[in-house]
Design a protein around this motif. Structure first.
Motif, PDB file in Angstrom:
ATOM      1  N   ARG A 180      37.607  50.186  32.670  1.00 43.09           N
ATOM      2  CA  ARG A 180      38.890  50.857  32.881  1.00 43.09           C
ATOM      3  C   ARG A 180      39.555  50.353  34.154  1.00 43.09           C
ATOM      4  NH1 ARG A 180      38.176  55.095  36.564  1.00 43.09           N
ATOM      5  NH2 ARG A 180      36.000  55.479  37.027  1.00 43.09           N
ATOM      6  N   VAL A 181      40.826  50.729  34.287  1.00 40.22           N
ATOM      7  CA  VAL A 181      41.589  50.412  35.487  1.00 40.22           C
ATOM      8  C   VAL A 181      41.736  51.696  36.285  1.00 40.22           C
ATOM      9  CG1 VAL A 181      43.794  49.582  36.390  1.00 40.22           C
ATOM     10  CG2 VAL A 181      42.882  48.615  34.271  1.00 40.22           C
ATOM     11  N   GLN A 182      41.344  51.652  37.541  1.00 40.92           N
ATOM     12  CA  GLN A 182      41.536  52.809  38.411  1.00 40.92           C
ATOM     13  C   GLN A 182      42.952  52.758  38.961  1.00 40.92           C
ATOM     14  OE1 GLN A 182      38.324  52.313  41.247  1.00 40.92           O
ATOM     15  NE2 GLN A 182      37.110  53.834  40.168  1.00 40.92           N
ATOM     16  N   ASP A 183      43.671  53.861  38.814  1.00 39.67           N
ATOM     17  CA  ASP A 183      45.044  53.942  39.312  1.00 39.67           C
ATOM     18  C   ASP A 183      45.095  54.774  40.584  1.00 39.67           C
ATOM     19  OD1 ASP A 183      46.132  52.561  37.108  1.00 39.67           O
ATOM     20  OD2 ASP A 183      46.221  54.398  35.938  1.00 39.67           O
ATOM     21  N   SER A 184      46.157  54.564  41.362  1.00 41.82           N
ATOM     22  CA  SER A 184      46.435  55.445  42.494  1.00 41.82           C
ATOM     23  C   SER A 184      47.855  55.968  42.312  1.00 41.82           C
ATOM     24  CB  SER A 184      46.292  54.702  43.824  1.00 41.82           C
ATOM     25  OG  SER A 184      47.205  53.634  43.882  1.00 41.82           O
ATOM     26  N   THR A 223      48.534  50.124  39.864  1.00 36.44           N
ATOM     27  CA  THR A 223      47.308  49.674  39.222  1.00 36.44           C
ATOM     28  C   THR A 223      46.302  49.306  40.291  1.00 36.44           C
ATOM     29  OG1 THR A 223      48.545  48.864  37.334  1.00 36.44           O
ATOM     30  CG2 THR A 223      46.338  47.982  37.628  1.00 36.44           C
ATOM     31  N   GLY A 224      45.108  49.808  40.106  1.00 39.06           N
ATOM     32  CA  GLY A 224      44.059  49.565  41.083  1.00 39.06           C
ATOM     33  C   GLY A 224      42.987  48.631  40.555  1.00 39.06           C
ATOM     34  N   GLU A 225      41.782  48.857  40.999  1.00 31.63           N
ATOM     35  CA  GLU A 225      40.631  48.025  40.674  1.00 31.63           C
ATOM     36  C   GLU A 225      40.204  48.219  39.224  1.00 31.63           C
ATOM     37  OE1 GLU A 225      35.996  47.563  42.161  1.00 31.63           O
ATOM     38  OE2 GLU A 225      37.294  49.039  43.094  1.00 31.63           O
ATOM     39  N   VAL A 226      39.758  47.144  38.598  1.00 36.13           N
ATOM     40  CA  VAL A 226      39.159  47.200  37.267  1.00 36.13           C
ATOM     41  C   VAL A 226      37.669  47.431  37.458  1.00 36.13           C
ATOM     42  CG1 VAL A 226      38.634  45.881  35.188  1.00 36.13           C
ATOM     43  CG2 VAL A 226      40.903  45.707  36.241  1.00 36.13           C
ATOM     44  N   VAL A 227      37.128  48.425  36.757  1.00 31.02           N
ATOM     45  CA  VAL A 227      35.700  48.728  36.866  1.00 31.02           C
ATOM     46  C   VAL A 227      35.058  48.685  35.483  1.00 31.02           C
ATOM     47  CG1 VAL A 227      35.904  50.114  38.966  1.00 31.02           C
ATOM     48  CG2 VAL A 227      36.129  51.230  36.766  1.00 31.02           C
TER      49      VAL A 227
END
Length: 110
Positions: free
Chosen positions: A29-33, A50-54
């Motif tokens: 998933r993509v972590q959003d802020s 859009t934040g980090e992909v985990v």
């Protein structure tokens, strides 16, 4: 070519009288802020970044990863990522399958 589904649910593709199903075996998933911007008619509005992909494995020869459209869009340079495309809905409007798998990035990639 092997397809590994790392969305949170089973994905079924129906096209030209054929059907393929891919069970979920993980989650990427993509972590959003979010930054508050104010409100619209009293409802909070935020700017989403859009934040980090985990949870996404490194590319592996012969493997295509089935991910969410949001994740695939965040990494268009990854030609090993596909996402469900062309929703097929039942009478109640629920998605029951898709017509194909989509890919972003280079037009000449297969």
């Amino acid at each position: 070519m092997r397809i590994i589904n790392i969305t949170p649910h089973r994905v079924t593709v129906r096209n030209a009288g054929r059907e393929w199903s891919f069970d979920s075996v993980g989650l990427a998933r993509v972590q959003d802020s979010a930054e508050p911007l104010g409100d619209a008619a009293g409802v909070p509005v935020v700017r989403v970044s859009t934040g980090e992909v985990v949870g996404l494995p490194a590319p592996s020869p012969g493997v295509t990863y089935l991910v969410s459209r949001v994740l695939a869009a965040a990494l268009p340079e990854r030609q090993d990522l596909v996402f469900p495309f062309g929703e097929i809905r039942d009478e109640g409007g629920r998605i029951v399958a898709v017509e194909s798998l989509g890919r972003f990035g280079k037009a000449d990639a297969t």
